[in-house]
Motif scaffolding. Structure first.
Motif, short mmCIF file in Angstrom:
data_model
loop_
_atom_site.label_atom_id
_atom_site.label_comp_id
_atom_site.label_asym_id
_atom_site.label_seq_id
_atom_site.Cartn_x
_atom_site.Cartn_y
_atom_site.Cartn_z
N GLU A 104 8.89 2.42 4.88
CA GLU A 104 7.45 2.14 4.94
C GLU A 104 6.82 2.21 3.55
OE1 GLU A 104 5.39 1.15 7.22
OE2 GLU A 104 6.97 0.98 8.72
N LEU A 105 7.18 3.25 2.81
CA LEU A 105 6.67 3.38 1.45
C LEU A 105 7.13 2.21 0.59
CD1 LEU A 105 5.22 4.93 -0.78
CD2 LEU A 105 7.30 6.31 -1.09
N ALA A 106 8.38 1.82 0.74
CA ALA A 106 8.91 0.70 -0.03
C ALA A 106 8.11 -0.57 0.22
CB ALA A 106 10.39 0.47 0.33
N GLN A 107 7.76 -0.81 1.47
CA GLN A 107 6.99 -2.02 1.77
C GLN A 107 5.58 -1.96 1.20
OE1 GLN A 107 7.55 -2.73 6.08
NE2 GLN A 107 8.79 -4.45 5.40
N ARG A 108 4.99 -0.77 1.15
CA ARG A 108 3.67 -0.67 0.52
C ARG A 108 3.75 -1.05 -0.95
NH1 ARG A 108 0.67 2.35 4.29
NH2 ARG A 108 1.78 1.88 6.24
N LEU A 109 4.82 -0.61 -1.62
CA LEU A 109 4.98 -0.94 -3.03
C LEU A 109 5.18 -2.44 -3.21
CD1 LEU A 109 7.32 1.98 -4.17
CD2 LEU A 109 4.83 1.86 -4.28
N LEU A 163 1.13 18.77 -4.66
CA LEU A 163 1.61 17.91 -3.60
C LEU A 163 0.50 16.96 -3.17
CD1 LEU A 163 3.46 20.57 -1.41
CD2 LEU A 163 4.38 19.19 -3.28
N LEU A 164 0.80 15.67 -3.13
CA LEU A 164 -0.23 14.67 -2.85
C LEU A 164 0.02 14.00 -1.50
CD1 LEU A 164 -0.57 12.96 -6.33
CD2 LEU A 164 -2.07 14.67 -5.30
N PRO A 165 -0.87 14.20 -0.54
CA PRO A 165 -0.69 13.56 0.76
C PRO A 165 -0.99 12.07 0.71
CG PRO A 165 -2.77 14.75 0.71
CD PRO A 165 -2.07 15.06 -0.59
N ILE A 166 -0.10 11.26 1.27
CA ILE A 166 -0.33 9.81 1.36
C ILE A 166 -0.14 9.34 2.80
CG2 ILE A 166 0.34 9.37 -1.03
CD1 ILE A 166 3.04 8.33 0.08
N GLY A 167 -0.12 10.29 3.74
CA GLY A 167 0.20 9.96 5.13
C GLY A 167 -0.98 9.45 5.91
N CYS A 197 -8.66 10.20 1.32
CA CYS A 197 -7.81 10.93 0.38
C CYS A 197 -6.41 10.32 0.26
CB CYS A 197 -7.73 12.40 0.80
SG CYS A 197 -6.71 13.41 -0.28
N SER A 198 -5.77 10.07 1.39
CA SER A 198 -4.41 9.51 1.35
C SER A 198 -4.40 8.13 0.71
CB SER A 198 -3.83 9.44 2.77
OG SER A 198 -3.54 10.73 3.27
N HIS A 199 -5.40 7.34 1.01
CA HIS A 199 -5.50 6.00 0.43
C HIS A 199 -5.64 6.07 -1.10
CE1 HIS A 199 -7.44 2.18 -0.72
NE2 HIS A 199 -6.77 1.66 0.31
N LYS A 200 -6.49 6.98 -1.56
CA LYS A 200 -6.69 7.14 -3.01
C LYS A 200 -5.41 7.60 -3.69
CE LYS A 200 -11.63 8.36 -2.90
NZ LYS A 200 -12.61 9.47 -3.12
N ASN A 201 -4.72 8.57 -3.09
CA ASN A 201 -3.50 9.09 -3.71
C ASN A 201 -2.43 8.02 -3.83
OD1 ASN A 201 -4.52 11.69 -4.03
ND2 ASN A 201 -3.74 12.40 -2.06
N LEU A 202 -2.26 7.22 -2.78
CA LEU A 202 -1.25 6.16 -2.82
C LEU A 202 -1.63 5.10 -3.85
CD1 LEU A 202 1.36 4.97 -1.78
CD2 LEU A 202 0.09 3.91 0.10
#
Length: 463
Positions: free
Chosen positions: A22-27, A233-237, A440-445
């Protein structure tokens, strides 16, 4: 023009591969080239079960390196698998990166490593590659790993990770107490496996020190106490496919999407969804008790019975069970779970409480019936039942079996009290707000992706 090229490395388990994909696809969606590095066996499973619409693109490639075991070896033997990974894969990863950098105009500029593959951070450090860690589990699970040096120093666990007493563990004033037996690496059946996984755990604090970013698949709304303990630790969930149009990717088994049409035929908030992830194994007695409980519930149910779910070769349903439940019950081998949980017909989720399933249920505002099996699932149950108060657990009898009457009673209690659904809906709103623009998660990602794209940053760093 060269693009940033990110290598991502998951631990070879279903609950680790899906979120890192999932993270890979966001990138990729932000024009970053991504190479996903799986073990050879995992690579075969993922690619053989991929659909054409799974969202792979020219910027996303899947490659593999060996885990060190023979092709015929039993990879459910987690002790043997984990030890082999630690011995074999560091050298193989280094060889792969050298090969990519030699053949690809887009050299590897960053590596994102699953916390259970912390050895790869050292490889990246050695090769002068920028690095980030990714925790597919809860932040609470990660904080227990990062706290293991203190747990050893304080005499709570020994050097092999074994609890030395039953005193409740307080990691911080703002976190719930942890039972020593709920430390995730202790929740395996045999001592060698516990000790093997603790070798993984002991890598985490050092990897953390060598990491520039540490991404967590959670939110402040769910785990504020754990996030306060380690502010870096940065939440991106939650980082779920249901937040995009594309289907979820990375499955080890083929999804049976025909169940969605069956769900369309059921009344709203009526279906009991039962799924225990990729590792849970039942003995035949427990399997039959669950089947009979679903029959006695007199409610429609969707039950995922994957291959290998029972200790017997093939799961054996009670005599006449399938005929008696008829069309009221739908049984399948693997489900498109996020789509199922988002369906308005689903009333509750009977779950093993893996973090994937926990996030998927929470994001869809569903109450839980908790049936943890191993690892971090017992601590996740504590959050669901005692902290968020959106679910109930089961009681086992003296033989260690959850009986049909207990299951039926808890179903009735959960669905008969609208408080659980109300609290679940409230948490859903808070969690989903975090991933919206401005959350918050949106900003961190977004900040992390911008860091990946930064130019002219030296990869060479001092220790």
């Amino acid at each position: 023009m060269a693009k940033p090229h990110v290598l991502v490395i998951p631990y070879p388990a279903q609950g680790h591969v899906i979120p890192i994909m999932e993270l890979a696809q966001r990138l990729v969606n932000h024009d970053v080239k991504v190479t996903v590095v799986n073990t050879e066996v995992t690579h075969t499973l993922v690619t053989s079960n991929a659909f054409e619409n799974d969202g792979f693109s020219d910027l996303l490639q899947l490659v593999s390196i060996p885990d060190g075991l023979q092709s015929s070896a039993d990879r459910t033997d987690l002790c043997k698998l984990t030890r082999s990974i630690l011995e074999t894969m560091p050298g193989k990863l280094e060889e792969l990166i050298e090969k990519i950098n030699k053949e690809d105009s887009n050299k590897v500029t960053c590596i994102i490593v699953d916390d259970c593959m912390g050895w790869a951070i050292k490889v990246a450090k050695k090769m002068g590659i920028r690095r980030a860690a990714f925790c597919p589990a809860s932040v609470t699970t990660l904080t227990s790993m990062l706290s293991c040096p203190n747990l050893i120093a304080d005499g709570i666990i020994n050097n092999n990770g074994i609890p030395l007493n039953q005193q409740m563990i307080k990691l911080s004033e703002t976190m719930p107490l942890i039972k020593p037996t709920n430390l995730w690496w202790t929740r395996f059946e045999d001592l060698p496996t516990v000790e093997a996984f603790f070798q993984v755990v002991k890598e985490a604090p050092e990897a953390y020190r060598l990491t520039e970013w540490h991404l967590c698949r959670s939110t402040i709304e769910l785990e504020s106490g754990a996030l306060n303990l380690f502010p870096q630790l940065l939440p991106i969930g939650p980082l779920l496919a249901s937040n995009r149009r594309a289907d979820q990717v990375g499955h080890f088994w083929q999804e049976d999407s025909t169940c969605l049409a069956w769900l369309d035929q059921q009344p709203p908030c009526s279906v009991i969804y039962v799924a225990f992830g990729s590792f849970t194994i039942f003995n035949q007695t427990q399997f039959e008790e669950l089947a009979l409980a679903l029959e006695l519930s007199d409610r429609p149910f969707l039950w995922v019975v994957r291959q290998g779910m029972t200790k017997e070769t093939t799961a054996a349903f009670p005599d006449g069970f399938v005929e008696r439940v008829g069309s009221r019950g739908r049984i399948l081998s693997w489900a498109p779970q996020q789509k199922v949980l988002a369906h308005p017909s689903v009333a509750c989720f009977v779950s093993h409480c893996g973090w994937n399933s926990t996030l998927e249920g929470v994001t869809n505002g569903l109450p839980f019936l908790c049936w943890p099996y191993f690892a971090d699932q017992f601590q996740n149950e504590i959050y669901i039942c005692d902290i968020w108060k959106i679910g109930l657990g089961f009681e086992k009898d003296e033989a260690g079996i959850i009986r049909r009457g207990e299951i039926k009673g808890k179903v009735e209690q959960l669905l008969g009290d609208n408080t659980f659904r109300t609290k679940a809906t409230d948490i859903k709103e808070k969690v989903t707000s975090s991933i919206r623009e401005g959350g918050c998660s949106h900003k961190n990602l977004s900040n992390f992706i911008e860091w990946i794209k930064e130019k002219d940053i030296s990869c060479q760093e001092s220790n």
